[in-house]
Enzyme design. Structure first.
Site, PDB file in Angstrom:
ATOM      1  N   HIS B  58       0.840  -1.111  -0.039  1.00 20.42           N
ATOM      2  CA  HIS B  58       0.039  -0.038   0.083  1.00 20.42           C
ATOM      3  C   HIS B  58       0.782   1.233  -0.100  1.00 20.42           C
ATOM      4  O   HIS B  58       0.364   2.350   0.388  1.00 20.42           O
ATOM      5  CB  HIS B  58      -0.797   0.160   1.271  1.00 20.42           C
ATOM      6  CG  HIS B  58      -1.906  -0.996   1.366  1.00 20.42           C
ATOM      7  ND1 HIS B  58      -2.818  -1.168   0.476  1.00 20.42           N
ATOM      8  CD2 HIS B  58      -1.922  -1.897   2.135  1.00 20.42           C
ATOM      9  CE1 HIS B  58      -3.467  -2.368   0.957  1.00 20.42           C
ATOM     10  NE2 HIS B  58      -3.128  -3.042   2.003  1.00 20.42           N
ATOM     11  N   HIS B 220      -8.177  -3.980  -1.033  1.00 19.33           N
ATOM     12  CA  HIS B 220      -7.835  -5.243  -1.226  1.00 19.33           C
ATOM     13  C   HIS B 220      -8.618  -6.122  -2.231  1.00 19.33           C
ATOM     14  O   HIS B 220      -8.592  -7.159  -2.426  1.00 19.33           O
ATOM     15  CB  HIS B 220      -7.600  -6.039  -0.067  1.00 19.33           C
ATOM     16  CG  HIS B 220      -6.732  -5.391   1.069  1.00 19.33           C
ATOM     17  ND1 HIS B 220      -7.603  -4.882   2.082  1.00 19.33           N
ATOM     18  CD2 HIS B 220      -5.497  -5.239   1.423  1.00 19.33           C
ATOM     19  CE1 HIS B 220      -6.948  -4.219   2.769  1.00 19.33           C
ATOM     20  NE2 HIS B 220      -5.437  -4.498   2.398  1.00 19.33           N
TER      21      HIS B 220
END
Lengths: 339, 339
Positions: B58, B220
């Site tokens: 991320h 996700h």
């Protein structure tokens, strides 16, 4: 291919209005013209102007380097197209404070042609200009034709050093000499994994094979040195360092600035993994790295891939590189870059 | 799908070594452990610790906010997986200066479970901790089940305010209260245009239709609110503002911070085009924007798309947001953010 835009025709205008909406306290459109961005940061009034121009689609290049200790202005064209000579001339006039203006840009025919016209134009108003072109892409022509090489991410490092030189109060000849020396000592090589989409075209304008990596592809998809089967991050770093060193030898004990530049879709994790290898390869031969730049500095919209740039420092260039600078898209402090 | 890495198994380690190679003068691995990054910036010695943890993949979340006026430490797991309770406990111990540690992270089961164990563990050493969870993703559960919501990009704004509160010398309860109030007043909604590839999987773990946009998809690839035919940038901004306002009404005359966060492959131009519309929609109803954040702050590797976050400010939060802060990946000054 999907893009988050309103219309292809308003892509550049909408981007510029977005910049003004977000950062209008620090940078702004020149007389409301969405083709020219100028700095609104406080600055000394006896400073040489430093400006650039180029096509859109490369953010943070070129617009993102209008700031303090960086560029005074930037003119942009449509995606991957030069702005007009008229816009360049407007910008040069706006950025001249009586000490002249350095035009610092990439070696592309459209930009070169238009900047020459713009400089001729402002000469009528007795505004002195110098032009310095980035030709850092080693893959775009062999050494004996180095004058044909394209300018890519290395240009950002010249914005930094020339911007700092201007901020220090140096004269036009000196600022131009700093930019030229920076670029004489800078080499870049790019690697592309996937193409990008020009909004008005709406589909990829070139292709990269499913399992291939394009070595030396330019930031508009210009052909590079060769197509290879996909390589590991370490192999990419090795080939980058080898190719750059073959063109510009590095000596033990010297210091360089390294930029690993994401072209758009490549995750920061992958850029850092490539940087890790570049760092270890250079460290192993005794070359020190000062102020590494890892991130997106010069993109091709959603192209996947990255480029590696090496700038051989000397005492003056190191100091100029590390001088404080800030724009809405770039920060440098004595502690390093920060994004 | 091609990725620039060495092996999938070394992806996280290589990334962490890249961070240490590039920025080791400012952040570093805790005792050489590539699972924990801690700040090496100078700091006051009576400061409450502020830490986070989460899965890799991320960047700049989570590691990129270890810095000055931000986080003291961050533990990371494999891509999209929580780090262990042991690593979290190691980090908490390293970041405690006798005034306790705030654990500030996203509402995911693995992170929650492990942080609870870690806090129990360090309690044996009389280290006081507080836990504050981000649940800013309005699309992940309806208002009556808001406690189930996931944490996404809004967490970054809580790092900023809580980090500034700790830097000011506030106590643990107060720093935790600042983080909680920030998150109580923060809402995010995401839009995905394409999936991402987890290195160990090697192919997309979910799909987005060729002409579709996923409204409310998680970072996700968690299912969102709905799938729609591709929308314009302005329509995306409208839907984002409407959805956020339905959950958290905004009043004329109030001030908010807005973040338009690229998820990975979406060009900065497109993020700015969406910001332009968010800005004009909020301005039209008399809502002021302070310190806009436009760029990649919390990504999902090469996912295309973006999220829009709104934080309703009050006087204290505005001051904390604008307090100086710096990390290798983030800068805030009184003039605004700078990348």
């Amino acid at each position: 291919m999907k893009k988050l835009l309103n219309t292809a025709d308003s892509f550049v205008r909408d981007t510029m209005e977005g910049i003004e909406a977000a950062y209008g306290d620090r940078v702004g459109l020149l007389d409301g013209d969405y083709r020219v961005l100028v700095s609104r940061y406080p600055t000394r009034q006896d400073k040489v102007g430093v400006v650039t121009a180029g096509g859109s689609g490369h953010l943070p290049l070129f617009l993102g380097y209008v700031g303090q200790g960086l560029l005074d202005g930037c003119a942009v064209g449509e995606v991957f197209a030069s702005p007009s000579a008229q816009k360049m001339a407007d910008m040069i006039r706006a950025c001249d404070r009586g000490r002249g203006v350095l035009c610092l840009y990439g070696n592309y025919n459209g930009d070169l042609f238009n900047f020459r016209m713009a400089c001729d134009d402002v000469d009528l108003d007795d505004i002195e200009t110098r032009q310095v072109l980035a030709r850092d892409d080693v893959a775009s022509a062999p050494p004996e034709e180095a004058s044909r090489r394209r300018g890519v991410a290395g240009l950002v490092l010249a914005f930094k050093t020339a911007g700092a030189a201007a901020q220090e109060g140096l004269g036009l000849e000196e600022v131009a000499a700093v930019a030229q020396r920076t670029l004489d000592r800078t080499r870049t090589i790019g690697f592309a994994l996937s193409p990008c989409v020009v909004p008005r075209v709406g589909e990829p304008t070139f292709s990269v094979g499913e399992d291939d990596i394009e070595v030396g592809m330019g930031i508009h998809g210009e052909a590079g040195i060769e197509t290879r089967p996909m390589m590991s991050a370490h192999e990419v770093a090795q080939l980058a360092v080898e190719t750059i060193e073959a063109d510009m030898p590095l000596s033990e004990g010297e210091e360089v600035c390294v930029m690993v530049n994401g072209l758009g879709a490549t995750p920061l994790e992958e850029q850092l993994i490539v940087y890790r290898s570049v760092h270890s390869l250079l460290s192993a031969r005794g070359v020190g790295i000062v102020m590494p730049h890892v991130g997106e500095y010069a993109t091709s919209m959603e192209m996947a891939g990255l480029s590696v740039t090496v700038l051989r420092l000397d005492d003056q260039l190191r100091g100029l590189l590390q001088a404080p600078a800030v724009s809405p898209f770039y920060t440098a402090t004595s502690a390093g870059t920060s994004r």
